[in-house]
Design an enzyme around this catalytic site. Structure first.
Site, PDB file in Angstrom:
ATOM      1  N   TYR A 140      46.187   9.039  30.267  1.00 26.15           N
ATOM      2  CA  TYR A 140      45.364   8.315  29.283  1.00 26.15           C
ATOM      3  C   TYR A 140      44.629   7.156  29.958  1.00 26.15           C
ATOM      4  O   TYR A 140      43.417   7.013  29.828  1.00 26.15           O
ATOM      5  CB  TYR A 140      46.251   7.807  28.147  1.00 26.15           C
ATOM      6  CG  TYR A 140      45.579   6.799  27.231  1.00 26.15           C
ATOM      7  CD1 TYR A 140      44.601   7.187  26.321  1.00 26.15           C
ATOM      8  CD2 TYR A 140      45.933   5.443  27.289  1.00 26.15           C
ATOM      9  CE1 TYR A 140      43.990   6.251  25.500  1.00 26.15           C
ATOM     10  CE2 TYR A 140      45.324   4.507  26.465  1.00 26.15           C
ATOM     11  CZ  TYR A 140      44.359   4.911  25.574  1.00 26.15           C
ATOM     12  OH  TYR A 140      43.745   3.982  24.756  1.00 26.15           O
ATOM     13  N   ASP A 187      31.755  16.132  16.470  1.00 26.11           N
ATOM     14  CA  ASP A 187      32.953  16.477  17.245  1.00 26.11           C
ATOM     15  C   ASP A 187      32.630  16.311  18.721  1.00 26.11           C
ATOM     16  O   ASP A 187      31.912  17.116  19.311  1.00 26.11           O
ATOM     17  CB  ASP A 187      33.390  17.923  16.940  1.00 26.11           C
ATOM     18  CG  ASP A 187      34.673  18.279  17.682  1.00 26.11           C
ATOM     19  OD1 ASP A 187      35.169  17.445  18.477  1.00 26.11           O
ATOM     20  OD2 ASP A 187      35.184  19.398  17.475  1.00 26.11           O
ATOM     21  N   GLY A 232      39.908   6.481  12.362  1.00 28.44           N
ATOM     22  CA  GLY A 232      40.763   5.678  13.235  1.00 28.44           C
ATOM     23  C   GLY A 232      40.920   4.256  12.722  1.00 28.44           C
ATOM     24  O   GLY A 232      40.108   3.779  11.920  1.00 28.44           O
TER      25      GLY A 232
END
Ligand SMILES: NC(=O)c1ccc[n+]([C@@H]2O[C@H](COP(=O)([O-])OP(=O)(O)OC[C@H]3O[C@@H](n4cnc5c(N)ncnc54)[C@H](OP(=O)(O)O)[C@@H]3O)[C@@H](O)[C@H]2O)c1
Length: 297
Positions: free
Chosen positions: A133, A39, A13
């Protein structure tokens, strides 16, 4: 003093990459962990991985969590996945950090706010997210605050950097081939250079090590409020791409799965008062990121 050891959750990211860059510059020992080694969508495996990382030899002095389900529109159709990553995984991380007595800095978002126009949002203002979100990120903040006291939640906004893809890099790519780009002009926020956010996170980490931290919720963003259209114009001006023009449109002309706040400007004053980190200089950060990206591409 030995270099501080920090574990960054998230690897590919843009914020994780900015943290690695900033850490290198100031001699902090940063290790990143992301998929496939970690993960967060697979909780049992993630718990084992984190527990062994936080209790083993050479364990970190502090964890910074940059991992999240960040696809704002996709989150509307994948609410369970968004809440799993943005709430449940944060809770899991907080539990593991608490068991290891390891402080945790977690990154959250301006999209926890509803967007009624007014003054910049402060930490004490009531969040009211308008998207899945935003709701999932707010739920993550609550889960962390209820689980582990040695935490900092840092809300930020509209990140950009030379690490594609982000709004800045997308505008440059489109401006290289298109003469007009339509960009919404009725959402106002605080574009934030990821590099400055990374520097601030590492400064906070240093102050945690010094034992002077007031834990809790903070805001940190760029110092200039603007619309996405203003931001796009600043990008093409800085990149020297005058053949492209920005056409200002309303959000209603650009239907998206998720609603966005019309006003999500963050007030960084508390972070400045407590940690001595001033709001990011938008102009300088944009110049640095644009020219770095132009050299790379
Ligand atoms: N981008 C913005 O404009 C913005 C604005 C406000 C707040 N924020 C917040 O800032 C933080 C960093 O954002 P960003 O721009 O760096 O996001 P990004 O570029 O989309 O990166 C997301 C990170 O999440 C990790 N991740 C996703 N799913 C994962 C999984 N299942 N397991 C483990 N890791 C997973 C990815 O790790 P790997 O791919 O390495 O596995 C990646 O490093 C996030 O908390 C975001 O909510 C971002």
């Amino acid at each position: 003093m030995t270099p501080m050891r920090i574990l960054v959750i998230g690897q590919s990211g843009q914020l994780a990459r900015a943290l690695v860059d900033s850490g290198r510059n100031i001699g902090v020992q940063i290790e990143t962990i992301g998929r496939p080694a970690l993960d967060l969508g697979a909780p049992d495996q993630a718990r084992n991985t984190l527990e062994s990382r936080l209790t083993g030899t050479n364990r970190p002095e502090l964890v910074i969590n940059t991992a999240a389900f960040t696809a704002v529109d996709a989150a509307e159709g994948k609410k369970a996945a968004a809440f799993q990553l943005n709430r449940d995984a944060v809770c899991l991380l907080a539990e593991v950090c608490a068991a290891a007595d390891c402080p945790l800095i977690h990154v959250s978002t301006d999209y926890v706010f509803s967007g009624q126009p007014g003054r910049p949002w402060q930490e004490g203002d009531q969040p009211a997210p308008v998207s899945a979100y935003g709701a999932s990120k707010l739920a993550g903040e609550t889960a962390l605050a209820q689980t582990w006291s040695k935490h900092i939640i840092l809300r930020t906004a509209w990140l950009f950097s030379e690490h594609a893809p982000n709004f800045m890099t997308k505008i440059i790519e489109r401006a290289r081939t298109q003469s007009i780009i339509r960009v919404v002009n009725d959402q106002i926020g605080s574009p934030t250079p990821a590099r400055d956010l990374a520097t601030t996170l590492l400064d906070m980490a240093r102050q945690v090590r010094d034992g002077t931290t007031p834990w809790g919720l903070y805001h940190y963003a760029g110092d200039t409020a603007m619309s996405w259209a203003d931001f796009a114009e600043a990008v093409i001006r800085e990149a020297g791409l005058p053949d492209c023009r920005i056409e200002r449109i309303a959000s209603s002309d650009f239907p998206a799965a998720a609603e966005r706040p019309s006003w999500s400007v963050l007030d960084s004053h508390r972070t400045t008062e407590v940690f001595g980190c001033a709001a990011a200089d938008f102009k300088a950060g944009l110049s640095r990121a644009v020219h770095h990206y132009m050299r790379l591409t």
